[in-house]
Design a protein around this motif. Structure first.
Motif, PDB file in Angstrom:
ATOM      1  N   ILE A 133       2.751   6.255  -2.610  1.00 28.81           N
ATOM      2  CA  ILE A 133       3.689   7.364  -2.826  1.00 28.81           C
ATOM      3  C   ILE A 133       3.829   7.505  -4.437  1.00 28.81           C
ATOM      4  CG2 ILE A 133       6.309   7.445  -2.974  1.00 28.81           C
ATOM      5  CD1 ILE A 133       5.236   8.122   0.073  1.00 28.81           C
ATOM      6  N   LEU A 134       3.505   6.580  -5.082  1.00 28.38           N
ATOM      7  CA  LEU A 134       3.475   6.501  -6.417  1.00 28.38           C
ATOM      8  C   LEU A 134       2.573   7.420  -7.001  1.00 28.38           C
ATOM      9  CD1 LEU A 134       4.317   2.917  -7.659  1.00 28.38           C
ATOM     10  CD2 LEU A 134       6.026   5.072  -7.967  1.00 28.38           C
ATOM     11  N   SER A 135       1.307   7.351  -6.225  1.00 27.19           N
ATOM     12  CA  SER A 135      -0.111   8.052  -6.579  1.00 27.19           C
ATOM     13  C   SER A 135       0.332   9.547  -6.492  1.00 27.19           C
ATOM     14  CB  SER A 135      -1.198   7.652  -5.833  1.00 27.19           C
ATOM     15  OG  SER A 135      -1.403   6.375  -6.114  1.00 27.19           O
ATOM     16  N   GLU A 136       1.285   9.795  -5.318  1.00 28.35           N
ATOM     17  CA  GLU A 136       1.579  11.145  -4.932  1.00 28.35           C
ATOM     18  C   GLU A 136       2.614  11.708  -5.841  1.00 28.35           C
ATOM     19  OE1 GLU A 136       0.324  11.166  -0.287  1.00 28.35           O
ATOM     20  OE2 GLU A 136       2.430  11.156  -0.686  1.00 28.35           O
ATOM     21  N   GLU A 137       3.556  10.913  -6.287  1.00 22.62           N
ATOM     22  CA  GLU A 137       4.877  11.500  -6.863  1.00 22.62           C
ATOM     23  C   GLU A 137       5.148  10.991  -8.148  1.00 22.62           C
ATOM     24  OE1 GLU A 137       8.326  10.810  -4.405  1.00 22.62           O
ATOM     25  OE2 GLU A 137       7.316  11.293  -2.525  1.00 22.62           O
TER      26      GLU A 137
ATOM     27  N   GLY B 286      -5.313   0.142   9.089  1.00 23.65           N
ATOM     28  CA  GLY B 286      -4.734  -0.858   7.994  1.00 23.65           C
ATOM     29  C   GLY B 286      -4.322  -0.250   6.739  1.00 23.65           C
ATOM     30  N   SER B 287      -4.272  -1.105   5.559  1.00 20.73           N
ATOM     31  CA  SER B 287      -3.574  -0.640   4.466  1.00 20.73           C
ATOM     32  C   SER B 287      -4.536   0.190   4.003  1.00 20.73           C
ATOM     33  CB  SER B 287      -3.609  -1.915   3.530  1.00 20.73           C
ATOM     34  OG  SER B 287      -2.720  -2.620   3.862  1.00 20.73           O
ATOM     35  N   ASP B 288      -5.843   0.561   4.282  1.00 24.64           N
ATOM     36  CA  ASP B 288      -6.742   1.403   4.022  1.00 24.64           C
ATOM     37  C   ASP B 288      -6.209   2.886   4.161  1.00 24.64           C
ATOM     38  OD1 ASP B 288      -7.345   0.846   6.400  1.00 24.64           O
ATOM     39  OD2 ASP B 288      -9.235   2.167   6.505  1.00 24.64           O
ATOM     40  N   VAL B 289      -5.586   2.904   5.190  1.00 19.60           N
ATOM     41  CA  VAL B 289      -5.051   4.104   6.012  1.00 19.60           C
ATOM     42  C   VAL B 289      -3.794   4.684   5.113  1.00 19.60           C
ATOM     43  CG1 VAL B 289      -3.898   5.330   7.990  1.00 19.60           C
ATOM     44  CG2 VAL B 289      -6.186   4.270   8.205  1.00 19.60           C
ATOM     45  N   VAL B 290      -2.985   3.579   4.889  1.00 17.29           N
ATOM     46  CA  VAL B 290      -1.832   3.717   4.130  1.00 17.29           C
ATOM     47  C   VAL B 290      -2.179   4.271   2.583  1.00 17.29           C
ATOM     48  CG1 VAL B 290       0.443   2.694   3.198  1.00 17.29           C
ATOM     49  CG2 VAL B 290      -0.618   1.985   5.433  1.00 17.29           C
TER      50      VAL B 290
ATOM     51  N   ALA C 184       0.807  -1.267   0.164  1.00 17.58           N
ATOM     52  CA  ALA C 184       0.119   0.070  -0.033  1.00 17.58           C
ATOM     53  C   ALA C 184       0.899   1.357   0.096  1.00 17.58           C
ATOM     54  CB  ALA C 184      -0.971  -0.127   1.067  1.00 17.58           C
ATOM     55  N   ALA C 185       2.078   1.181   0.721  1.00 19.33           N
ATOM     56  CA  ALA C 185       2.919   2.399   0.759  1.00 19.33           C
ATOM     57  C   ALA C 185       3.537   2.557  -0.425  1.00 19.33           C
ATOM     58  CB  ALA C 185       4.112   2.080   1.608  1.00 19.33           C
ATOM     59  N   TYR C 186       3.647   1.699  -1.210  1.00 19.20           N
ATOM     60  CA  TYR C 186       4.333   1.856  -2.788  1.00 19.20           C
ATOM     61  C   TYR C 186       3.088   2.491  -3.618  1.00 19.20           C
ATOM     62  CZ  TYR C 186       8.709  -0.244  -3.048  1.00 19.20           C
ATOM     63  OH  TYR C 186      10.208  -0.551  -2.582  1.00 19.20           O
ATOM     64  N   ALA C 187       2.100   2.018  -3.619  1.00 18.43           N
ATOM     65  CA  ALA C 187       0.975   2.692  -4.197  1.00 18.43           C
ATOM     66  C   ALA C 187       0.661   3.995  -3.994  1.00 18.43           C
ATOM     67  CB  ALA C 187      -0.232   1.932  -3.914  1.00 18.43           C
TER      68      ALA C 187
ATOM     69  N   GLU D 295      -5.602   9.579  -1.415  1.00 14.73           N
ATOM     70  CA  GLU D 295      -4.664   9.991  -2.549  1.00 14.73           C
ATOM     71  C   GLU D 295      -4.757   8.822  -3.608  1.00 14.73           C
ATOM     72  OE1 GLU D 295      -3.334  12.797   0.674  1.00 14.73           O
ATOM     73  OE2 GLU D 295      -3.656  10.379   0.345  1.00 14.73           O
ATOM     74  N   THR D 296      -4.406   7.606  -3.001  1.00 13.77           N
ATOM     75  CA  THR D 296      -4.490   6.195  -3.758  1.00 13.77           C
ATOM     76  C   THR D 296      -5.933   6.005  -4.430  1.00 13.77           C
ATOM     77  OG1 THR D 296      -2.772   5.601  -2.443  1.00 13.77           O
ATOM     78  CG2 THR D 296      -3.836   3.957  -4.107  1.00 13.77           C
ATOM     79  N   ARG D 297      -7.076   6.051  -3.509  1.00 18.62           N
ATOM     80  CA  ARG D 297      -8.431   6.050  -3.754  1.00 18.62           C
ATOM     81  C   ARG D 297      -8.751   6.731  -4.855  1.00 18.62           C
ATOM     82  NH1 ARG D 297      -8.230   4.313   1.779  1.00 18.62           N
ATOM     83  NH2 ARG D 297      -8.687   6.407   2.425  1.00 18.62           N
ATOM     84  N   ALA D 298      -8.320   7.890  -5.181  1.00 19.44           N
ATOM     85  CA  ALA D 298      -9.037   8.925  -6.038  1.00 19.44           C
ATOM     86  C   ALA D 298      -8.021   8.820  -7.262  1.00 19.44           C
ATOM     87  CB  ALA D 298      -8.869  10.538  -5.468  1.00 19.44           C
ATOM     88  N   ASN D 299      -6.887   7.934  -7.326  1.00 16.07           N
ATOM     89  CA  ASN D 299      -6.145   7.971  -8.340  1.00 16.07           C
ATOM     90  C   ASN D 299      -6.704   7.171  -9.518  1.00 16.07           C
ATOM     91  OD1 ASN D 299      -4.072   7.538 -10.379  1.00 16.07           O
ATOM     92  ND2 ASN D 299      -2.616   6.714  -8.863  1.00 16.07           N
TER      93      ASN D 299
END
Length: 531
Positions: free
Chosen positions: A26-30, A210-214, A21-24, A218-222
Motif C-alpha cells: 500500500i505504501l509503494s502504491e500510495e 504468499g507474501s510475494d503475491v501481497v 507485506a500489505a504495508y509495503a 508494485e513493491t518489487r519495482a519500488n
C-alpha cells in the motif's frame, strides 16, 4: 548506510508475513518516493522471496525450505501427515516450531502446540490459504468501512473461489452439507466455495499466495523499498514520546545497528509483536491480553456412492476422477474446499476439504476413489478473557535473546460447551456427506489452529482495554503501528488472515496520508527487494 542497513528511512516494517507485506504494498502504491525498510528475523527460503513453499515443485527442495523456516526448532520431529494429528504428540507442522517452555501454566489449559515460523513470508509461506469473511459478532462493529477493506485484502492476497471447480464431488459435498446447514441462513452465510488465496496459471498449475503475491510487482519495482532477512529487531526507539526508529541486530554478523524512522510498523505475529513492544518499554495495560485461539475439532467421512457418482460424472464428460495426480500437501489438484460460515447461532466455522488419502488409516483392500474422502474441521470461537495472555520476563531470554514468554490460557465453561456442540455437529455433517470414518471426532491440541489473536487488539477508544486505535497506531506512541492477527479484537472462528490484512490496509493508508505532507528522509534506498 551502516553495514548492509540504511541509517534512516521513512518507514520501518518489522516482519514479512502477509500484513507486513500489505504495508509495503500500500505504501509503494500510495506514497511513491517514501523509503521503506522491512526486517525479517528468518532467512529467505523461496524465490521470489516470501513465496508459498507449496509452489516449490521439487519435494526435497520444499522440505529444505520448511526446515529452514523452523528457526531454533529445525530438525525436530514434525507432524507431516493428516493422520498424525490424532497421535496426541506435541509436535509442530513442517515449517513451524513450538514454544520450548512456558506454553502451559499449572492449573490452566495452556496452548501446548503454540507455534512460530521464522522465514521471509512468515506463516504465509505455509498456510492453507483460506480467506473467509467474518460474520455476525466476528465483525468489528466500529469499522464502518470494513467491507471495503476486506475487498482490498482480497485484491492483495489474490483471493479466488474457482480454483478447484474441476475437482470431483465438490458440488455434491456442498449440496449435502447445505441440506442440513442452510435453513434460516441469509444467502451470504450458506454453505459455499471456500475463498482461497490461490489461482490457476494458464498452464493449469495451482499457485498459492504468499507474501510475494501481497508484495506484488508494485513493491518489487519500488526503488525505495528493501527487504533485509536474518535481521532481528530488538526494540523500537522513541524520541519525545513518538516512534523514532529501531535497533536491529544483523544475525549474520551479530552486529547491532540503529535505523531511524518516523514510522515503525511491528508486524511479527500475535506472540512476537507484543514481545517487541515489551522489550521496547512500551507496555500499555492491554499488551498481550485477551489472547485467544480457535479450538479445532476434526473428523472424516467417505462420500456415499462415490464410485457410482464418479462413473456418472465421467459419463457426463468430467475428467477421469481416477487419473494420476500430483499430491501437494493436504489439498491437491483433486481437492475441493467448501466453507460452512460462522453464525452466532452456530458458533463455529467449517472448513471442509476433500482429501486424497484418509486421515484415518483404511484397510489395504479398501480402495479409495480420489476426492471421495472428506476431512471436516470445525473451528470454535473463544470466550475473550482479560487473563488469557502472553506475559514476558525482564530477566529470562528466548532463543533470539528477546524477553522469554509465558502463556496463560484457560477454557471457560461456555468454551467447553461450544466444543462439545461442535463434536456433535461435525458427526451430523459427516453423516450428511457420507459414511463417517472412525468412532468419534478428534479435538486438536490447543494452539493447533495457529490463529492466535487479540494480543495487540484494536479499539475504538483508549479505554485501557486495547493496544491501538482504529488505524492500528499504538495508543500514546505516535508513529508506532502494530499489525497481524493479534490486532483483531473480536472472538472469531473463521481464518483470520483476510481480516488482519484488511486492518493493515487501513493502517498503511494512514501512514501514506501523513507521508504525503512530509519531506522524505531518504530516496533511492534500493533497486532490489532483498538485501
Amino acid at each position: 548506510m551502516t553495514g548492509r542497513y540504511p541509517d534512516a528511512v521513512d518507514v520501518v516494517i518489522v516482519g514479512s508475513g502477509p500484513t507486513g507485506a500489505a504495508y509495503a504494498r500500500i505504501l509503494s502504491e500510495e506514497a511513491p518516493g517514501a523509503s521503506i525498510a522491512l526486517f525479517e528475523v528468518g532467512p529467505t527460503v523461496s524465490n521470489p522471496p516470501g513465496a508459498h513453499v507449496k509452489n516449490i515443485a521439487d519435494p526435497e527442495l520444499r522440505a529444505a525450505a520448511q526446515d529452514r523456516s523452523e528457526g531454533p526448532g529445525a530438525g525436530a520431529a514434525t507432524v507431516s501427515s493428516p493422520g498424525a494429528v490424532t497421535a496426541g504428540l506435541r509436535r509442530a507442522r513442517p515449517g513451524t516450531y513450538l514454544l520450548e517452555e512456558g506454553y502451559q501454566e499449572a492449573g490452566e489449559d495452556g496452548l501446548p502446540v503454540a507455534a512460530f515460523s521464522s522465514n521471509v513470508g512468515g506463516m504465509g509461506a505455509h498456510w492453507t490459504g483460506a480467506c473467509p469473511r467474518p460474520g455476525d459478532s466476528e465483525r468489528i462493529a466500529f469499522l464502518p468501512e470494513l467491507d471495503e477493506l476486506l475487498d482490498e485484502a482480497d485484491r492483495l492476497l489474490g483471493v479466488t473461489t474457482d480454483a478447484f471447480d474441476g475437482a470431483p464431488f465438490t458440488a455434491l459435498v456442498r449440496e449435502r452439507l447445505g441440506a442440513v446447514v442452510d435453513g434460516g441462513r441469509p444467502p451470504e452465510r450458506r454453505v459455499q466455495r471456500m475463498p482461497l488465496a490461490v489461482h490457476r496459471r494458464d498452464d493449469g498449475r495451482l499457485v498459492w499466495s504468499g507474501s510475494d503475491v501481497v508484495f506484488g510487482d508494485e513493491t518489487r519495482a519500488n526503488p525505495d523499498f528493501a527487504l533485509y532477512d536474518e535481521s532481528l529487531v530488538t526494540r523500537v526507539l522513541q524520541e519525545e514520546g513518538r516512534a523514532a526508529g529501531v535497533e536491529v541486530r544483523d544475525r549474520r554478523t551479530g552486529e547491532l545497528h540503529t535505523v531511524r524512522a518516523p514510522f515503525v510498523v511491528v508486524a511479527a505475529d500475535a506472540l512476537r509483536t507484543p514481545q517487541v513492544l515489551f522489550a521496547s518499554g512500551i507496555r500499555p495495560p492491554a499488551l498481550g491480553r485477551m489472547l485467544n485461539d480457535q479450538t479445532q475439532v476434526v473428523y472424516a467421512t467417505r462420500i456415499r456412492d462415490a464410485e457410482s457418482v464418479a462413473t456418472a460424472e465421467v459419463a457426463a464428460g468430467a475428467d477421469d476422477v481416477g487419473a494420476d495426480q500430483v499430491i501437494d500437501g493436504a489439498i491437491s489438484e483433486r481437492s475441493g474446499v467448501s466453507w460452512v460460515p460462522y453464525t452466532d447461532a452456530m458458533p463455529f466455522h467449517g472448513q471442509v476439504m476433500q482429501l486424497d488419502a484418509s486421515p484415518i488409516p483404511l484397510a489395504d483392500d479398501d480402495p479409495v476413489v480420489p476426492g471421495s474422502i472428506v476431512g471436516l474441521g470445525l473451528f470454535c470461537a473463544k470466550d475473550l478473557q482479560w487473563d488469557d495472555r502472553v506475559e514476558f520476563s525482564d530477566d529470562q531470554r528466548d532463543w533470539y535473546g528477546m524477553p522469554a514468554m509465558r502463556l496463560h490460557y484457560t477454557l471457560t465453561d461456555r468454551d467447553r460447551a461450544v466444543i462439545e456442540r461442535a463434536q456433535a455437529e461435525i458427526v451430523e455433517l459427516a453423516k450428511a456427506v457420507g459414511d463417517p470414518i472412525g468412532d468419534r471426532p478428534f479435538t486438536m491440541p490447543l494452539g493447533a489452529s495457529l490463529h492466535y489473536q487479540g494480543s495487540t487488539r484494536v479499539g475504538e477508544t483508549d479505554d485501557g482495554r486495547s493496544v491501538c486505535g482504529p488505524d492500528s497506531e499504538v495508543w500514546g506512541v505516535p508513529g508506532l503501528f502494530v499489525a497481524g492477527n493479534g490486532v483483531i479484537p473480536t472472538a472469531t472462528a473463521c481464518n483470520p488472515t483476510l481480516t488482519s490484512v484488511a486492518l493493515a490496509v487501513k493502517g498503511a493508508r494512514r501512514i501514506a496520508s501523513e507521508l504525503s505532507g512530509t519531506e522524505r528522509l531518504l530516496t533511492s534506498n534500493s533497486d532490489v527487494i532483498l538485501k
